[in-house]
Structures are given as C-alpha cells and as structure tokens.
Design an enzyme around this catalytic site. Structure first.
Site, PDB file in Angstrom:
ATOM      1  N   SER A   1      66.905  21.580  11.885  1.00  0.00           N
ATOM      2  CA  SER A   1      66.115  21.736  13.109  1.00  0.00           C
ATOM      3  C   SER A   1      64.791  22.404  12.771  1.00  0.00           C
ATOM      4  CB  SER A   1      66.891  22.554  14.144  1.00  0.00           C
ATOM      5  OG  SER A   1      67.308  23.795  13.607  1.00  0.00           O
ATOM      6  N   MET A   2      63.730  21.945  13.438  1.00  0.00           N
ATOM      7  CA  MET A   2      62.377  22.429  13.118  1.00  0.00           C
ATOM      8  C   MET A   2      61.609  22.849  14.362  1.00  0.00           C
ATOM      9  SD  MET A   2      61.232  19.852  10.043  1.00  0.00           S
ATOM     10  CE  MET A   2      60.952  18.467  11.172  1.00  0.00           C
ATOM     11  N   GLY A   3      62.322  23.308  15.398  1.00  0.00           N
ATOM     12  CA  GLY A   3      61.656  23.767  16.603  1.00  0.00           C
ATOM     13  C   GLY A   3      60.863  22.653  17.261  1.00  0.00           C
ATOM     14  N   SER A   4      59.627  22.953  17.609  1.00  0.00           N
ATOM     15  CA  SER A   4      58.786  21.970  18.301  1.00  0.00           C
ATOM     16  C   SER A   4      58.384  20.795  17.417  1.00  0.00           C
ATOM     17  CB  SER A   4      57.523  22.645  18.848  1.00  0.00           C
ATOM     18  OG  SER A   4      56.769  23.210  17.785  1.00  0.00           O
TER      19      SER A   4
ATOM     20  N   GLY B   1      60.500  18.967  15.758  1.00  0.00           N
ATOM     21  CA  GLY B   1      61.553  17.960  15.748  1.00  0.00           C
ATOM     22  C   GLY B   1      62.734  18.341  14.882  1.00  0.00           C
TER      23      GLY B   1
ATOM     24  N   GLY C   1      70.649  25.427  18.774  1.00  0.00           N
ATOM     25  CA  GLY C   1      71.167  24.899  17.515  1.00  0.00           C
ATOM     26  C   GLY C   1      72.643  24.535  17.610  1.00  0.00           C
ATOM     27  N   ASP C   2      73.404  25.348  18.315  1.00  0.00           N
ATOM     28  CA  ASP C   2      74.829  25.055  18.514  1.00  0.00           C
ATOM     29  C   ASP C   2      75.014  23.769  19.307  1.00  0.00           C
ATOM     30  OD1 ASP C   2      75.164  27.607  17.366  1.00  0.00           O
ATOM     31  OD2 ASP C   2      75.002  28.526  19.354  1.00  0.00           O
TER      32      ASP C   2
END
Length: 302
Positions: free
Chosen positions: A214-217, A219, A245-246
């Site tokens: 996961s890379m936040g905003s 993507g 994230g979960d």
C-alpha cells in the site's frame, strides 16, 4: 473457514478534533469507541463483504469484554482465549493536520496461554485460511507467527511489520507491507517501480506468493513472481487511516477465497482499503461497490 488472529487486540478510542493544542484543554468534535486490533478489523471487513470468519486471539478484563460485546453486536464469530489482566486501550487523535496515536500496554501472557493458542491453530486444515495480523502481546516469542504457520496446514496470510515480518515469513499466501515499511525492512529508498519490484521480489524468493504494497494516495502494488500490477486510489474524502490496511487484507482474502484473478483481487483490496479510509469505521459494502468503478489496474512490464 477464514480465521483471523489478533494477538494484541485493543479497545480503540478515536478522537476527532479541529486542532490538537499541546499542553491545553482540547474539546473533542467526535469520538468513536471500537473493538480494535488488526485481525479484528479484518473480520469486520469480511463481515461487511458477506463472508463469515472466526476471530481468534487473547482478551482480558473489562476492555476485553467490551470487544466481545462489539463482535457479538456485529454477529462476528469468535473464540478468544481469556487471560489475566486488562486488554490495552489505544488512543488515536485526529485533527485536520495529522493523526497522533498513543498505544497502550498489553497484558503479559504465560506459557499456558501460548499452549492454548497452539492447540487452536493446530486444528485448522488445508481448507482454512489463517490471517495473522499485528503486533505481539508481552510474553510471546518474536517468531510466534512462524511457529504457528509451521503447526497448521491452513493457508497463511501475514500482516505485520519490521523485524516481525522478516522473522515470521513462512511460505505465506500474502504479506502486506506499506511502502515505508518495505523501505525500513531493507534500509533502502524506493524511488521507482523497478526498485519496488526488486525489494518485494526478495519475499517472493522466500516463498511468499503475493506481496501487496500500500502506498497511501499513490495507490497500491501487487507483486507476484514475474508480475507487477499497479492500482490507483479512487476519489473520496479522507477521514482516517485506522483499519485501512487491514481492510485491504480482508478484500484480498475475500478475493482469494472466491478464486478471483489477480487484477480483480487487487481492485477489491484497494476498494476495501479506500472505503475504510473514507469512513469513521470499517468501510461498508455499498461504498466499496461505488469505489470499485473508479479503480484502474495497470500491468507494468519491467
């Protein structure tokens, strides 16, 4: 059956402010009390998606009873081991600028507590999925997730960070570091797709099937052996990161359970994570379905 394991659950106390002023009285704009812990969040999202799971882990005291009551209200099955002490309380303060978190202290577990857990996990079969999530309670060895993976024939997902991630890899179906955690694990900066693929591939070489980053905003990325998929983040009003994230892990587990292809699995994982980031709690299915329409998946050839 899908089982989620939360070794270090919490009563989560979320506080929303216009501005956090250090050393002064702060008046809450909104508060939210939740049954917290990464595995519990996964179970809640799976429930929202319409898939049953059984939540496992340790609980203690009045805060543990609160967690059980909340799970009962949501009709989520559970089989927690009761221990001495009090399940921790985590405080997360959200203002318009940032999030500040205060993590509580967990109860100390003994050898008998660990034995009970191992007996539970050893009974799972190859038809089951086991999702191992989060930090460890006091008294647990740092390789406990690896030990549990070795005594079960269930398909194992692992979502933890740092040295815990490295110490507990065991032919997992999925791991889900965020990009900062991936950089910290290998002490390297990730500046492009090639570097991200190369670092994620180190886990593939250790027997991991899917690495979801996961890379936040920016993507999310799914790395498999010889495959690199990129997803954008759908539009929405960001509220908080608690459980996002979960929720991604839950979305991927749902997709895996239902034999989705890689593209659709990534799309659902991103929609689930985003729905929670755009909500005060774990995202609901209606919002997930809306967000799915706005997610594009690109396969990058490196």
């Amino acid at each position: 059956m899908i089982y989620t394991l939360t070794l270090n659950p919490a009563l989560d106390y979320d506080v929303y402010l216009d501005e956090l002023k250090n050393g002064e009285l702060n008046i809450s704009k909104e508060i939210n009390l939740r049954a917290g812990g990464k595995g519990i969040n996964v179970s809640i999202m799976l429930k929202n998606l319409g898939l049953e799971s059984i939540a496992l882990g340790y609980i203690a005291g009045f805060t543990g009873n609160f967690i059980l009551e909340k799970l009962n209200e949501m009709d989520i099955r559970h089989d927690f081991i009761k221990t001495e002490g009090t399940t921790r309380i985590n405080i997360k303060i959200n203002d318009k600028e940032e999030e500040t978190e205060i993590a509580g202290l967990s109860e100390k577990l003994n050898d008998n507590d660990v034995l009970k857990l191992k007996e539970q996990i050893s009974k799972l079969t190859d038809k089951d999925i086991l999702i191992l999530s989060g930090s460890l309670a006091n008294g647990l060895e740092k390789n406990i997730y690896h030990e549990l993976s070795k005594i079960t024939s269930a398909k194992v997902f692992l979502d933890t960070r740092g040295s815990l991630l490295l110490d507990n890899i065991s032919n997992n179906v999925l791991i889900k570091p965020n990009i900062k955690e991936l950089e910290e694990v290998f002490s390297e900066n990730i500046n492009d797709d090639k570097k991200l693929y190369d670092l994620a591939s180190k886990f593939i070489e250790k027997g991991v099937e899917n690495v979801l980053v996961s890379m936040g905003s920016n993507g999310a990325i799914l790395v498999k052996k010889g495959k690199y998929l990129k997803a954008n983040i759908p539009k929405g009003k960001y509220i908080n990161s608690i459980g996002a994230g979960d929720s991604m892990v839950a979305g991927f587990a749902y997709a895996y359970h239902n034999h989705y292809n890689d593209i659709e699995a990534l799309r659902l994982a991103v929609a689930c994570g985003s729905s929670t980031a755009y909500s005060y709690g774990i995202g609901e299915k209606t919002l997930i379905n809306e967000l799915l329409k706005d997610i594009e998946i690109q396969e990058v050839i490196l």
